[in-house]
Design a protein around this motif. Structure first.
Motif, mmCIF file in Angstrom:
data_model
loop_
_atom_site.group_PDB
_atom_site.id
_atom_site.type_symbol
_atom_site.label_atom_id
_atom_site.label_comp_id
_atom_site.label_asym_id
_atom_site.label_seq_id
_atom_site.Cartn_x
_atom_site.Cartn_y
_atom_site.Cartn_z
ATOM 1 N N CYS A 18 0.840 -1.211 0.000
ATOM 2 C CA CYS A 18 0.000 0.000 0.000
ATOM 3 C C CYS A 18 0.869 1.254 0.000
ATOM 4 N N GLY A 19 1.949 1.229 -0.790
ATOM 5 C CA GLY A 19 2.867 2.361 -0.853
ATOM 6 C C GLY A 19 2.653 3.183 -2.110
ATOM 7 N N GLY A 20 3.683 3.214 -2.972
ATOM 8 C CA GLY A 20 3.638 4.050 -4.178
ATOM 9 C C GLY A 20 2.577 3.582 -5.154
ATOM 10 N N LEU A 21 2.713 2.354 -5.637
ATOM 11 C CA LEU A 21 1.686 1.797 -6.522
ATOM 12 C C LEU A 21 0.399 1.583 -5.740
ATOM 13 N N VAL A 81 -8.945 -6.131 -0.279
ATOM 14 C CA VAL A 81 -8.127 -6.821 0.730
ATOM 15 C C VAL A 81 -6.727 -6.210 0.670
ATOM 16 N N LEU A 82 -6.330 -5.533 1.727
ATOM 17 C CA LEU A 82 -5.064 -4.795 1.728
ATOM 18 C C LEU A 82 -4.020 -5.532 2.567
ATOM 19 N N VAL A 83 -2.820 -5.640 2.013
ATOM 20 C CA VAL A 83 -1.743 -6.327 2.726
ATOM 21 C C VAL A 83 -0.503 -5.440 2.706
ATOM 22 N N LYS A 100 0.299 1.742 7.009
ATOM 23 C CA LYS A 100 -0.222 2.033 5.671
ATOM 24 C C LYS A 100 -1.605 1.438 5.440
ATOM 25 N N VAL A 101 -1.829 0.210 5.911
ATOM 26 C CA VAL A 101 -3.156 -0.398 5.672
ATOM 27 C C VAL A 101 -4.250 0.340 6.441
ATOM 28 N N GLU A 102 -3.897 0.892 7.608
ATOM 29 C CA GLU A 102 -4.914 1.617 8.380
ATOM 30 C C GLU A 102 -5.241 2.963 7.719
ATOM 31 N N ARG A 124 -2.201 -6.139 8.380
ATOM 32 C CA ARG A 124 -0.916 -5.483 8.586
ATOM 33 C C ARG A 124 0.155 -6.547 8.773
ATOM 34 N N GLU A 125 0.514 -7.171 7.690
ATOM 35 C CA GLU A 125 1.575 -8.169 7.722
ATOM 36 C C GLU A 125 2.208 -8.277 6.345
ATOM 37 N N ALA A 126 3.401 -8.845 6.329
ATOM 38 C CA ALA A 126 4.118 -9.012 5.064
ATOM 39 C C ALA A 126 3.626 -10.266 4.380
#
Lengths: 74, 274
Positions: free
Chosen positions: B77-80, B97-99, B124-126, B145-147
């Motif tokens: 959930c960064g640049g892209l 679904v965000l990871v 970032k996910v929050e 919130r996990e890799a």
């Protein structure tokens, strides 16, 4: 043997976009990259005649080789 | 309130076949249903939430319903990822679904849409969840919130109709591609570095690993070039177009080929993959 080599993105800097190179028969793509001072770990897409190839691949005379840098950012 | 009664209420408040946002909110308050359920009821009744009016001609009410019922994974959930979240939420995808394990840092501010000085240090996910709630409250967010890894990928992405790659590591992308192959879920790959980017689609049964060469560092030339503001926006937007096509079964997917972008020379090269 003669090869056409196409470089993309940052690999063009200080080199060329496209050139015809004379290489010893049996040269691998890895050695070709070494000769162009392209670090192997920076290579992303590597193609010969429009098909994906590995560094150990030995191109044939007349082949067109395309080398793109590895993109990993997001 | 049963769905038929809710649909009747929504029809009574519709303007033509458009349902104003205020009516959607009122429908939720009256029925006790969530905004997502009200949107579903409206679309099933052939009403288009007015917020999607400018999707019209591009997307039908049936398309919009299909998007609403879709679940899309966004890994990173960064640049892209920031643009993927924003565009997919605005498009009307029902569940995202965000990871991402990370928090926003100062060096993200040059390009990451969801980063602001006020949110430095926030997960970032929050922040992405908050942004979706602000932009499209009818969209549902599932935040992890996990890799992502080979071990947890199938659990995190189960049930997704498509997955979009917003990662920043070639090594983890290889794992994501394997997870998607295992699940039989289409993956829309995107990667950037400086002025350059690439996009490709891995359909079930295919393999885009040739784009993800294994190297000692697991990173690309972005470590030297960094990433400016515009490259992630361009690449993520192309990815969203591909996700939309996959969900709707429309157009021609960027499968079996890769699109390579050089924004400095402004040249787009399409290469066969395989």
């Amino acid at each position: 043997m003669k090869l056409t080599v196409k470089l993309f993105a940052t690999f063009r800097q200080g080199r060329f976009a496209e050139a015809e190179l004379e290489l010893a028969e049996g040269t691998t793509l890895g050695s070709l990259a070494d000769g162009l001072r392209i670090p192997r770990e920076e290579i992303g897409i590597l193609m010969v005649g429009g098909r994906h190839a590995e560094l150990a691949h030995r191109p044939a005379p007349g082949d067109v080789v395309a080398i793109f840098p590895l993109l990993g950012g997001g | 309130m049963p769905e038929a009664a809710l649909a009747d209420f929504l029809r009574s408040r519709a303007e033509g076949d458009l349902l104003p946002w205020a009516a959607q909110v009122e429908g939720a308050a009256r029925s006790g249903a969530g905004l997502a359920e009200v949107e579903l009821a409206a679309l099933r009744a052939g009403l288009l939430p007015a917020r999607y009016r400018r999707n019209r001609s591009t997307l039908t009410v049936e398309d919009q319903l299909r998007l609403h019922l879709s679940r899309v994974g966004i890994v990173g959930c960064g640049g892209l990822g920031g643009y993927l979240v924003e565009e997919l939420a605005r498009l009307g995808v029902g569940t995202l679904v965000l990871v991402d394990p990370d928090v926003f840092e100062e060096h993200n501010l040059n390009r990451q849409l969801l980063s602001t000085p006020a949110r430095l240090g926030a997960a970032k996910v929050e922040v992405a969840r908050d942004r979706v709630a602000e932009v499209n409250p009818a969209a549902t967010v599932v935040a992890h919130r996990e890799a992502l890894s080979a071990a947890n990928g199938a659990r995190l992405l189960a049930g997704c109709s498509a997955v979009a790659d917003g990662l920043d590591s070639v090594r983890v992308r290889r794992e994501l591609a394997a997870v998607c192959r295992g699940l039989g879920v289409p993956l829309v790959h995107g990667a950037i570095a400086g002025w350059y980017g690439q996009v490709a689609v891995q359909l079930p049964g295919a393999d885009l690993s040739p784009l993800l060469r294994e190297t000692p560092g697991g990173k690309g030339i972005e470590t030297a070039l960094g990433n400016p503001a515009f490259t992630p926006a361009v690449v993520a937007s192309l990815q969203v177009a591909e996700v939309a096509k996959l969900l709707l079964g429309r157009g021609k997917a960027l499968a079996g080929r890769v699109l390579h972008l050089d924004l400095l020379e402004m040249r787009f090269e399409e290469l066969p993959l395989g």
